[in-house]
Write an enzyme that holds these catalytic residues in place. Sequence first.
Site, PDB file in Angstrom:
ATOM      1  N   ASP A   8       0.856  -1.184   0.000  1.00 14.01           N
ATOM      2  CA  ASP A   8       0.000   0.000   0.000  1.00 14.01           C
ATOM      3  C   ASP A   8       0.893   1.234   0.000  1.00 14.01           C
ATOM      4  O   ASP A   8       2.057   1.175   0.422  1.00 14.01           O
ATOM      5  CB  ASP A   8      -0.923   0.031   1.217  1.00 14.01           C
ATOM      6  CG  ASP A   8      -1.912   1.193   1.154  1.00 14.01           C
ATOM      7  OD1 ASP A   8      -2.747   1.193   0.226  1.00 14.01           O
ATOM      8  OD2 ASP A   8      -1.845   2.093   1.998  1.00 14.01           O
ATOM      9  N   TYR A  40      -0.816   8.491  -2.696  1.00 11.26           N
ATOM     10  CA  TYR A  40      -0.799   8.276  -4.132  1.00 11.26           C
ATOM     11  C   TYR A  40      -2.024   8.880  -4.826  1.00 11.26           C
ATOM     12  O   TYR A  40      -2.032   9.048  -6.038  1.00 11.26           O
ATOM     13  CB  TYR A  40      -0.805   6.775  -4.438  1.00 11.26           C
ATOM     14  CG  TYR A  40       0.539   6.074  -4.337  1.00 11.26           C
ATOM     15  CD1 TYR A  40       1.635   6.640  -3.693  1.00 11.26           C
ATOM     16  CD2 TYR A  40       0.702   4.813  -4.897  1.00 11.26           C
ATOM     17  CE1 TYR A  40       2.836   5.976  -3.598  1.00 11.26           C
ATOM     18  CE2 TYR A  40       1.899   4.136  -4.821  1.00 11.26           C
ATOM     19  CZ  TYR A  40       2.973   4.712  -4.168  1.00 11.26           C
ATOM     20  OH  TYR A  40       4.168   4.041  -4.084  1.00 11.26           O
ATOM     21  N   GLY A  41      -3.071   9.168  -4.058  1.00 13.06           N
ATOM     22  CA  GLY A  41      -4.378   9.480  -4.631  1.00 13.06           C
ATOM     23  C   GLY A  41      -4.408  10.584  -5.666  1.00 13.06           C
ATOM     24  O   GLY A  41      -5.170  10.520  -6.626  1.00 13.06           O
ATOM     25  N   ASN A  72      -6.256   0.959  -3.678  1.00 13.29           N
ATOM     26  CA  ASN A  72      -7.134   1.176  -4.819  1.00 13.29           C
ATOM     27  C   ASN A  72      -6.476   2.018  -5.901  1.00 13.29           C
ATOM     28  O   ASN A  72      -6.640   1.749  -7.090  1.00 13.29           O
ATOM     29  CB  ASN A  72      -8.431   1.831  -4.353  1.00 13.29           C
ATOM     30  CG  ASN A  72      -9.384   0.839  -3.729  1.00 13.29           C
ATOM     31  OD1 ASN A  72     -10.146   0.180  -4.417  1.00 13.29           O
ATOM     32  ND2 ASN A  72      -9.328   0.710  -2.411  1.00 13.29           N
ATOM     33  N   THR A  73      -5.726   3.042  -5.504  1.00 11.56           N
ATOM     34  CA  THR A  73      -5.094   3.902  -6.494  1.00 11.56           C
ATOM     35  C   THR A  73      -4.058   3.126  -7.294  1.00 11.56           C
ATOM     36  O   THR A  73      -4.006   3.232  -8.526  1.00 11.56           O
ATOM     37  CB  THR A  73      -4.436   5.118  -5.818  1.00 11.56           C
ATOM     38  OG1 THR A  73      -5.424   5.833  -5.058  1.00 11.56           O
ATOM     39  CG2 THR A  73      -3.834   6.051  -6.850  1.00 11.56           C
ATOM     40  N   GLU A 156      -4.826   9.860   8.213  1.00 11.59           N
ATOM     41  CA  GLU A 156      -3.375   9.736   8.362  1.00 11.59           C
ATOM     42  C   GLU A 156      -2.866  10.573   9.542  1.00 11.59           C
ATOM     43  O   GLU A 156      -1.891  10.205  10.198  1.00 11.59           O
ATOM     44  CB  GLU A 156      -2.672  10.163   7.075  1.00 11.59           C
ATOM     45  CG  GLU A 156      -2.947   9.250   5.885  1.00 11.59           C
ATOM     46  CD  GLU A 156      -1.871   8.195   5.685  1.00 11.59           C
ATOM     47  OE1 GLU A 156      -0.723   8.445   6.055  1.00 11.59           O
ATOM     48  OE2 GLU A 156      -2.185   7.111   5.159  1.00 11.59           O
ATOM     49  N   THR A 191      -8.829   1.885   1.093  1.00 15.39           N
ATOM     50  CA  THR A 191      -8.618   1.002   2.237  1.00 15.39           C
ATOM     51  C   THR A 191      -8.442   1.768   3.542  1.00 15.39           C
ATOM     52  O   THR A 191      -8.426   1.155   4.620  1.00 15.39           O
ATOM     53  CB  THR A 191      -7.397   0.092   2.000  1.00 15.39           C
ATOM     54  OG1 THR A 191      -6.254   0.897   1.651  1.00 15.39           O
ATOM     55  CG2 THR A 191      -7.694  -0.886   0.863  1.00 15.39           C
ATOM     56  N   HIS A 192      -8.343   3.101   3.476  1.00 14.00           N
ATOM     57  CA  HIS A 192      -8.344   3.908   4.696  1.00 14.00           C
ATOM     58  C   HIS A 192      -9.746   4.028   5.297  1.00 14.00           C
ATOM     59  O   HIS A 192      -9.905   4.146   6.509  1.00 14.00           O
ATOM     60  CB  HIS A 192      -7.848   5.329   4.415  1.00 14.00           C
ATOM     61  CG  HIS A 192      -6.371   5.467   4.262  1.00 14.00           C
ATOM     62  ND1 HIS A 192      -5.685   4.965   3.194  1.00 14.00           N
ATOM     63  CD2 HIS A 192      -5.447   6.066   5.061  1.00 14.00           C
ATOM     64  CE1 HIS A 192      -4.399   5.258   3.324  1.00 14.00           C
ATOM     65  NE2 HIS A 192      -4.229   5.926   4.441  1.00 14.00           N
TER      66      HIS A 192
END
Length: 274
Positions: A8, A40-41, A72-73, A156, A191-192
């Site tokens: 991730d 990464y988003g 996911n990204t 985060e 996934t966060h």
Amino acid sequence: MQPIGIFDSGYGGLTVFRSIADQLPQYDYLYLGDNARAPYGNRSFETVYEYTLQCVEWFFEQGCPLVILACNTASAKALRNIQQIDLPRIDSEKRVLGVIRPTAEVVGQYTHTKKVGVLGTRGTVNSGSYLKEISNFYPDIEVFQHACPLWVPFIENGDYQDEGIDYYIRHDLELLFAQSDDIDTVLLACTHYPLLADKIRKFLPDKDITLLGQGNLVAESLTAYLQRHPEMETRVSKGGTKRFFTTDSVADFEENATRFFGEAVRASHVHLEL
């Protein structure tokens, strides 16, 4: 050892890892969080692909025959190229899997109205990956997407339980449901986001709406994959070990990873060229 690699961009993949480890505790695992380059988003396709491939190659160097992109990204922006272009070049017997397809395969089992909402990062939403994958399996399902760029920073930073994020959750859900009143299933395509599940449920317009996280879905898909592919299952080592790595501060990773993984972790540092 030939552990299963779980990747991730940061911490979110630990929610998927938790479900995988619970369902398949017998295998050895390596987890790598690319925290130094997260999130990464909002990064470009080219950058996400470059970073993800670099991390996948690191897993291969550690002996992993199978890597799960629990992001996911990365699944949206890098997985296809890695599978089609890089694996034949690197090692045709290794495999890299993502989290989007396993989710798309089963989402139709949860919706009665055939209206599904997807909440994710800008990168995931803009990629259109969920639109394409869900359409492949369920052409009759209509998918409505909405990007929630502020959710991950709150999580985060450890502020996801504060009231400050409530406004953004309420606002983002209003924008999602403004697209359709008939949405009966909402997919957390980051996934966060499971860490916000209780708050999200509080602001859903109907208590009967199904809220889907990805951890158990991905774990069940991996279980089925290993059953269908005994040639891979026999290669994966079975010692029940879990090792954690980060590209950033080990102390910060260990402190923050606990709330995602549900137990204390000990990590090691990995240096990758930025």
